[in-house]
Design an enzyme around this catalytic site. Structure first.
Site, PDB file in Angstrom:
ATOM      1  N   HIS A 212       0.882  -1.176   0.000  1.00  0.00           N
ATOM      2  CA  HIS A 212       0.000   0.000   0.000  1.00  0.00           C
ATOM      3  C   HIS A 212       0.919   1.225   0.000  1.00  0.00           C
ATOM      4  O   HIS A 212       1.440   1.625   1.030  1.00  0.00           O
ATOM      5  CB  HIS A 212      -0.869  -0.065   1.263  1.00  0.00           C
ATOM      6  CG  HIS A 212      -1.807   1.083   1.469  1.00  0.00           C
ATOM      7  ND1 HIS A 212      -3.179   0.966   1.321  1.00  0.00           N
ATOM      8  CD2 HIS A 212      -1.602   2.365   1.853  1.00  0.00           C
ATOM      9  CE1 HIS A 212      -3.764   2.120   1.606  1.00  0.00           C
ATOM     10  NE2 HIS A 212      -2.828   2.990   1.938  1.00  0.00           N
ATOM     11  N   HIS A 214       1.855   5.170  -0.867  1.00  0.00           N
ATOM     12  CA  HIS A 214       1.464   6.549  -1.179  1.00  0.00           C
ATOM     13  C   HIS A 214       2.591   7.172  -2.007  1.00  0.00           C
ATOM     14  O   HIS A 214       3.743   6.761  -1.917  1.00  0.00           O
ATOM     15  CB  HIS A 214       1.181   7.326   0.108  1.00  0.00           C
ATOM     16  CG  HIS A 214      -0.133   6.956   0.738  1.00  0.00           C
ATOM     17  ND1 HIS A 214      -1.254   7.740   0.641  1.00  0.00           N
ATOM     18  CD2 HIS A 214      -0.509   5.852   1.434  1.00  0.00           C
ATOM     19  CE1 HIS A 214      -2.271   7.141   1.275  1.00  0.00           C
ATOM     20  NE2 HIS A 214      -1.844   5.984   1.763  1.00  0.00           N
ATOM     21  N   CYS A 245      -3.752  10.946   4.104  1.00  0.00           N
ATOM     22  CA  CYS A 245      -4.256  10.492   5.403  1.00  0.00           C
ATOM     23  C   CYS A 245      -4.440  11.712   6.288  1.00  0.00           C
ATOM     24  O   CYS A 245      -3.501  12.504   6.453  1.00  0.00           O
ATOM     25  CB  CYS A 245      -3.288   9.505   6.046  1.00  0.00           C
ATOM     26  SG  CYS A 245      -3.826   9.000   7.692  1.00  0.00           S
ATOM     27  N   ASN A 254      -2.587   7.749  -2.702  1.00  0.00           N
ATOM     28  CA  ASN A 254      -2.009   6.450  -3.056  1.00  0.00           C
ATOM     29  C   ASN A 254      -1.478   6.533  -4.472  1.00  0.00           C
ATOM     30  O   ASN A 254      -1.884   7.378  -5.264  1.00  0.00           O
ATOM     31  CB  ASN A 254      -3.101   5.364  -3.033  1.00  0.00           C
ATOM     32  CG  ASN A 254      -3.717   5.213  -1.677  1.00  0.00           C
ATOM     33  OD1 ASN A 254      -4.678   5.900  -1.356  1.00  0.00           O
ATOM     34  ND2 ASN A 254      -3.168   4.332  -0.877  1.00  0.00           N
TER      35      ASN A 254
HETATM   36  P1  HMG Z   1     -12.351   7.591  20.357  1.00  0.00           P
HETATM   37  O1  HMG Z   1     -12.776   9.022  20.504  1.00  0.00           O
HETATM   38  O2  HMG Z   1     -11.179   7.115  21.162  1.00  0.00           O
HETATM   39  O3  HMG Z   1     -13.573   6.583  20.549  1.00  0.00           O
HETATM   40  O4  HMG Z   1     -12.042   7.331  18.826  1.00  0.00           O
HETATM   41  P2  HMG Z   1     -14.567   6.317  21.718  1.00  0.00           P
HETATM   42  O5  HMG Z   1     -14.832   4.848  21.735  1.00  0.00           O
HETATM   43  O6  HMG Z   1     -14.107   6.983  22.985  1.00  0.00           O
HETATM   44  O7  HMG Z   1     -15.898   7.051  21.205  1.00  0.00           O
HETATM   45  C1  HMG Z   1     -15.973   8.459  21.058  1.00  0.00           C
HETATM   46  C2  HMG Z   1     -17.130   8.811  20.134  1.00  0.00           C
HETATM   47  O8  HMG Z   1     -16.926   8.244  18.852  1.00  0.00           O
HETATM   48  C3  HMG Z   1     -18.467   8.265  20.618  1.00  0.00           C
HETATM   49  O9  HMG Z   1     -19.455   9.165  20.137  1.00  0.00           O
HETATM   50  C4  HMG Z   1     -18.597   6.974  19.869  1.00  0.00           C
HETATM   51  O10 HMG Z   1     -19.923   6.556  19.708  1.00  0.00           O
HETATM   52  C5  HMG Z   1     -17.997   7.337  18.525  1.00  0.00           C
HETATM   53  P3  HMG Z   1     -20.049  10.336  21.085  1.00  0.00           P
HETATM   54  O11 HMG Z   1     -20.599   9.622  22.277  1.00  0.00           O
HETATM   55  O12 HMG Z   1     -18.874  11.232  21.424  1.00  0.00           O
HETATM   56  O13 HMG Z   1     -21.058  11.007  20.194  1.00  0.00           O
HETATM   57  N1  HMG Z   1     -17.459   6.184  17.806  1.00  0.00           N
HETATM   58  C6  HMG Z   1     -17.771   5.889  16.532  1.00  0.00           C
HETATM   59  N2  HMG Z   1     -18.581   6.492  15.634  1.00  0.00           N
HETATM   60  C7  HMG Z   1     -18.682   5.910  14.417  1.00  0.00           C
HETATM   61  N3  HMG Z   1     -18.006   4.792  14.055  1.00  0.00           N
HETATM   62  C8  HMG Z   1     -17.200   4.173  14.941  1.00  0.00           C
HETATM   63  C9  HMG Z   1     -17.054   4.724  16.227  1.00  0.00           C
HETATM   64  N4  HMG Z   1     -16.340   4.375  17.312  1.00  0.00           N
HETATM   65  C10 HMG Z   1     -16.599   5.274  18.266  1.00  0.00           C
HETATM   66  N5  HMG Z   1     -16.540   3.081  14.552  1.00  0.00           N
HETATM   67  C11 HMG Z   1     -11.910   5.978  16.891  1.00  0.00           C
HETATM   68  C12 HMG Z   1     -11.619   6.079  18.372  1.00  0.00           C
HETATM   69  C13 HMG Z   1     -11.162   4.781  16.351  1.00  0.00           C
HETATM   70  C14 HMG Z   1     -13.395   5.789  16.679  1.00  0.00           C
HETATM   71  C15 HMG Z   1     -11.447   7.284  16.207  1.00  0.00           C
HETATM   72  O14 HMG Z   1     -10.129   7.521  16.576  1.00  0.00           O
HETATM   73  C16 HMG Z   1     -11.551   7.228  14.718  1.00  0.00           C
HETATM   74  O15 HMG Z   1     -12.632   7.156  14.166  1.00  0.00           O
HETATM   75  N6  HMG Z   1     -10.424   7.304  14.010  1.00  0.00           N
HETATM   76  C17 HMG Z   1     -10.466   7.210  12.551  1.00  0.00           C
HETATM   77  C18 HMG Z   1      -9.134   7.406  11.996  1.00  0.00           C
HETATM   78  C19 HMG Z   1      -9.163   7.232  10.499  1.00  0.00           C
HETATM   79  O16 HMG Z   1     -10.170   6.942   9.887  1.00  0.00           O
HETATM   80  N7  HMG Z   1      -7.980   7.475   9.903  1.00  0.00           N
HETATM   81  C20 HMG Z   1      -7.802   7.338   8.496  1.00  0.00           C
HETATM   82  C21 HMG Z   1      -7.816   5.920   8.049  1.00  0.00           C
HETATM   83  S1  HMG Z   1      -6.304   5.030   8.399  1.00  0.00           S
HETATM   84  C22 HMG Z   1      -5.320   5.306   7.028  1.00  0.00           C
HETATM   85  O17 HMG Z   1      -5.658   6.127   6.211  1.00  0.00           O
HETATM   86  C23 HMG Z   1      -4.101   4.445   6.812  1.00  0.00           C
HETATM   87  C24 HMG Z   1      -4.320   3.376   5.771  1.00  0.00           C
HETATM   88  O18 HMG Z   1      -4.718   3.940   4.537  1.00  0.00           O
HETATM   89  C25 HMG Z   1      -3.035   2.573   5.547  1.00  0.00           C
HETATM   90  C26 HMG Z   1      -1.807   3.452   5.310  1.00  0.00           C
HETATM   91  O19 HMG Z   1      -1.811   4.302   4.427  1.00  0.00           O
HETATM   92  O20 HMG Z   1      -0.856   3.219   6.064  1.00  0.00           O
HETATM   93  C27 HMG Z   1      -5.395   2.375   6.211  1.00  0.00           C
HETATM   94 MG    MG Z   2      -3.350   4.858   3.054  1.00  0.00          MG
END
Ligand code: HMG
Ligand code: MG
Length: 307
Positions: A212, A214, A245, A254
């Protein structure tokens, strides 16, 4: 699900998720669904359609349920592996209910990136992922794994390939069918990619690994060639090179799918993708999102130089 082998490479199209997650302006749900359909029509059979993550963290993915439901219902996407990122059990349940055909958990080889990206340590992330693995097993859904920062971390710098190997092994031991090694910020070079893959391959079968990359420094295609030479046969890419990201400032998209396909077709490793249709799709999504940049393959094929 498509299988890669010596004569075939599988492309996992991540444009609708990794590509769009970084777009500042919210892209309409219908556009996202149309993008998935156009990609499938061009011959892509494995498409990461969205992410079931917190809308507060990644607002662009707030419509994940609507996107996945519309895709899962579409007859023309019947044979497409529609996958989605699911960082925890809440995300998994929503993805399953919406009709996802595969889910992906995303771990990091860097502690700091893990905290910045998913708000927990690497160990804590595995406690969450284990719930996802167990629920997915009961639901009969395959789980893909990611290791972010497989080359370097935006906060910690170079990452020891042994850390990448450790997280990869953990994902596989927990039940991931495949692990995608992410050069999240696109700083890798062929030599660094080779060293990293060799370290990971000492602990995991090559057939369970994906690349993967970028394209921040323009090394994406060179890195794919290095990974091909090292025996990797599955690559993630993003139509038009969309993306980045949100938790890795400066990271570019990517490597563009059309560039990967151009390379692979010449090697006889990719026969079922219509390159021109893919370039048209890259042009279309660039128009819709107001993105000026096009991949060189798209410029060459569509003859629409914009500069
Ligand atoms: P948190 O704040 O630690 O979670 O986030 P929490 O469990 O304490 O919950 C806080 C709030 O989030 C609550 O809502 C939950 O209901 C909600 P509130 O009561 O405040 O209204 N919540 C959610 N809502 C929707 N869907 C869920 C979910 N879980 C909790 N699944 C969490 C932890 C993981 C949710 C947060 O940090 C997050 O969403 N992060 C997303 C990061 C992300 O998407 N990054 C980009 C993708 S990774 C990437 O791009 C790399 C990759 O491409 C590979 C590479 O390139 O290396 C894959
Ligand atoms: Mg990525």
């Amino acid at each position: 699900m498509q299988r890669a082998n010596e004569d075939k490479v599988v492309i996992v199209e991540v444009g609708p998720r990794d590509g769009l997650q970084n777009e500042a302006a919210i892209v309409a749900t219908e556009v996202k669904v149309e993008l998935v359909k156009r990609l499938a029509k061009a011959g892509l059979h494995h498409i990461e359609a969205t992410a079931f993550v917190s809308p507060k963290w990644v607002p662009q993915m707030a419509d994940s349920t609507d996107v996945m439901m519309a895709c899962a219902r579409a007859s023309e996407l019947e044979n497409v592996t529609l996958s989605a990122l699911t960082p925890n059990i809440k995300g998994f349940e929503a993805a399953r209910a919406a009709g996802a055909r595969e889910v992906a958990v995303f771990a990091s080889a860097s502690e700091t990136f893990s905290h910045r990206n998913i708000n927990c340590s690497i160990d804590e992330s595995f406690a969450r992922f284990r719930q996802v693995f167990e629920a997915a097993r009961l639901a009969g859904l395959p789980v893909r794994g990611y290791v972010s920062c497989a080359i370097a971390c935006p906060y910690e710098g170079a990452i020891d390939p042994r850390a990448v190997a450790r997280v990869t092994r953990l994902l596989l031991e927990n039940g991931a069918r495949e692990v995608s090694l992410g050069d999240t910020i696109g700083v890798g070079t062929p030599a660094r990619v080779k060293r990293m893959i060799e370290a990971v391959a000492a602990e995991a079968p090559l057939s369970a690994l994906a690349g993967h990359f970028h394209d921040t420094y323009g090394m994406g295609i060179a890195n794919i060639q290095a990974a091909l030479d090292a025996g990797i046969r599955v690559f993630d890419s993003s139509v038009g090179g969309l993306g980045g990201c949100p938790y890795a400032a400066g990271a570019a998209g990517n490597v563009a799918t059309e560039e990967v396909v151009y390379l692979l077709q010449d090697l006889g490793l990719c026969r079922d993708i219509d390159l021109e249709q893919l370039a048209e799709t890259a042009l279309w999504i660039a128009d819709v999102t107001g993105r000026a940049e096009l991949s060189r393959v798209t410029k060459a094929l569509t003859g629409k130089l914009r500069r």
